[in-house]
Design an enzyme around this catalytic site. Structure first.
Site, PDB file in Angstrom:
ATOM      1  N   SER A   1       0.852  -1.192   0.000  1.00 39.59           N
ATOM      2  CA  SER A   1       0.000   0.000   0.000  1.00 39.59           C
ATOM      3  C   SER A   1       0.883   1.235   0.000  1.00 39.59           C
ATOM      4  O   SER A   1       1.662   1.447   0.940  1.00 39.59           O
ATOM      5  CB  SER A   1      -0.883   0.021   1.246  1.00 39.59           C
TER       6      SER A   1
ATOM      7  N   ASP B   1      -6.548  -6.673   4.135  1.00 38.72           N
ATOM      8  CA  ASP B   1      -6.010  -5.316   4.193  1.00 38.72           C
ATOM      9  C   ASP B   1      -5.994  -4.819   5.635  1.00 38.72           C
ATOM     10  O   ASP B   1      -7.057  -4.621   6.237  1.00 38.72           O
ATOM     11  CB  ASP B   1      -6.877  -4.406   3.316  1.00 38.72           C
TER      12      ASP B   1
ATOM     13  N   GLY C   1      -2.801   3.667   8.097  1.00 41.37           N
ATOM     14  CA  GLY C   1      -1.844   2.571   8.107  1.00 41.37           C
ATOM     15  C   GLY C   1      -1.300   2.367   9.511  1.00 41.37           C
ATOM     16  O   GLY C   1      -1.547   3.172  10.420  1.00 41.37           O
TER      17      GLY C   1
ATOM     18  N   HIS D   1      -8.432   0.952  -3.965  1.00 41.41           N
ATOM     19  CA  HIS D   1      -9.351   0.680  -2.853  1.00 41.41           C
ATOM     20  C   HIS D   1     -10.053   1.984  -2.496  1.00 41.41           C
ATOM     21  O   HIS D   1      -9.447   2.882  -1.914  1.00 41.41           O
ATOM     22  CB  HIS D   1      -8.511   0.145  -1.676  1.00 41.41           C
TER      23      HIS D   1
ATOM     24  N   MET E   1     -12.264   4.130  -0.373  1.00 44.06           N
ATOM     25  CA  MET E   1     -12.905   4.316   0.934  1.00 44.06           C
ATOM     26  C   MET E   1     -13.598   5.671   0.885  1.00 44.06           C
ATOM     27  O   MET E   1     -13.179   6.650   1.527  1.00 44.06           O
ATOM     28  CB  MET E   1     -11.843   4.248   2.048  1.00 44.06           C
TER      29      MET E   1
ATOM     30  N   ASP F   1      -4.806   3.455  -1.708  1.00 43.27           N
ATOM     31  CA  ASP F   1      -5.870   3.686  -0.726  1.00 43.27           C
ATOM     32  C   ASP F   1      -6.464   5.080  -0.891  1.00 43.27           C
ATOM     33  O   ASP F   1      -5.868   6.075  -0.480  1.00 43.27           O
ATOM     34  CB  ASP F   1      -5.304   3.530   0.689  1.00 43.27           C
TER      35      ASP F   1
ATOM     36  N   MET G   1     -11.269  -6.349   5.517  1.00 46.18           N
ATOM     37  CA  MET G   1     -10.466  -5.392   6.292  1.00 46.18           C
ATOM     38  C   MET G   1     -10.146  -5.995   7.657  1.00 46.18           C
ATOM     39  O   MET G   1     -11.058  -6.418   8.383  1.00 46.18           O
ATOM     40  CB  MET G   1     -11.233  -4.077   6.501  1.00 46.18           C
TER      41      MET G   1
ATOM     42  N   HIS H   1      -1.190  -1.272  -4.367  1.00 46.56           N
ATOM     43  CA  HIS H   1      -2.479  -0.975  -3.718  1.00 46.56           C
ATOM     44  C   HIS H   1      -2.561   0.519  -3.402  1.00 46.56           C
ATOM     45  O   HIS H   1      -1.684   1.073  -2.740  1.00 46.56           O
ATOM     46  CB  HIS H   1      -2.571  -1.807  -2.432  1.00 46.56           C
TER      47      HIS H   1
ATOM     48  N   MET I   1      -9.067   7.771   0.133  1.00 40.96           N
ATOM     49  CA  MET I   1      -9.873   8.123   1.311  1.00 40.96           C
ATOM     50  C   MET I   1     -10.427   9.537   1.157  1.00 40.96           C
ATOM     51  O   MET I   1      -9.728  10.420   0.651  1.00 40.96           O
ATOM     52  CB  MET I   1      -9.004   8.060   2.567  1.00 40.96           C
TER      53      MET I   1
END
Ligand code: DX5
Ligand code: ZN
Length: 229
Positions: free
Chosen positions: A11, A176, A147, A69, A71, A38, A140, A36, A40
């Site tokens: 990630s 994850d 992280g 991913h 979120m 992330d 998750m 990966h 957000m």
């Protein structure tokens, strides 16, 4: 081709934020299988990271799979932008809105692999009606947003239950949060094949000194593979 071999997906949430292109090249050169990303939004989760322009900017620096991913909530209005940014896999959360089925249809409609993610507090049965329309389920093992959090061990039984529910379907199980050499064997033994790891991959290394990335990836992979029957 679909396969259940162990794949390590660093990630970039744990990368140097001033150097994403070089960090992506470094982790791939050091053995990462997927990258990966992330995303957000500061609303669905209490942290704010990358938008589609950043994903598009790093895309040329990734040779393999770009695993995005999301979120974010709402999610549907943004899918087009992340598809155009060059994501290979787009994962949305089952908790992000009332219409996850529609979201997954839209992701596949863009020609992308569709993933669905489950927060630790969500029962695995939430994906039961979705298994014929997804390429990946992400479990998750931390509450999403940051992280470096501790692995939530109660999720291991959920992974095993998911593996049973999936049966022969070509669906990846991605884990994850909190993956280390200590937790990787727990999740691979339960049936996971894609292991996201942020802090455990990037610790001790840098773009100028990428060797530790390779050693960390190799150690996590070896620990996971040793536990697969
Ligand atoms: C958490 C993110 C994870 C996170 C993993 O919201 O989805 O991908 O970066 O980080 P570590 O491996 O440090 O737990
Ligand atoms: Zn993630």
């Amino acid at each position: 081709m679909f396969d259940r071999s162990i794949k390590i997906a660093p990630s970039i949430l744990a990368a140097d934020f001033a150097n994403f292109g070089a960090e992506c090249r470094a982790i791939e050169a050091q053995g990462a299988d997927w990258v990966h990303v992330d995303v957000m939004d500061g609303h669905f989760v209490p942290n704010l990271t990358f938008g589609p322009a950043m994903c598009a900017a790093i895309r040329p620096h990734i040779k393999g799979v770009m695993d995005v991913h999301l979120m974010i909530s709402p999610v549907d209005v943004c899918l087009d932008a992340y598809a155009k940014a060059g994501a290979d896999v787009i994962t949305a959360h089952v908790e992000a809105g009332p219409h996850i089925h529609r979201t997954l249809q839209a992701i596949r409609g863009f020609g992308k692999k569709a993933g669905v993610a489950l927060n630790p507090g969500t029962a695995v049965e939430a994906v039961a009606e979705l298994l014929d329309m997804v390429d990946l389920v992400c479990v998750m093992t931390v509450n999403p947003g940051f992280g470096g959090q501790s692995f939530i061990a109660s999720q291991v039984a959920k992974i095993a239950r998911l593996r049973q529910m999936i049966g022969d379907r070509p669906i990846h199980i991605e884990i994850d949060g909190g993956i280390t050499t200590a937790t990787a064997p727990l999740v691979s033994a339960a049936g996971a094949d894609v292991l996201v790891a942020g802090s455990a991959v990037f610790k001790g290394g840098s773009v100028a000194n990428p060797g530790p990335y390779g050693a960390n990836i190799q150690a996590i992979r070896a620990a996971a593979e040793a536990a697969v029957g």
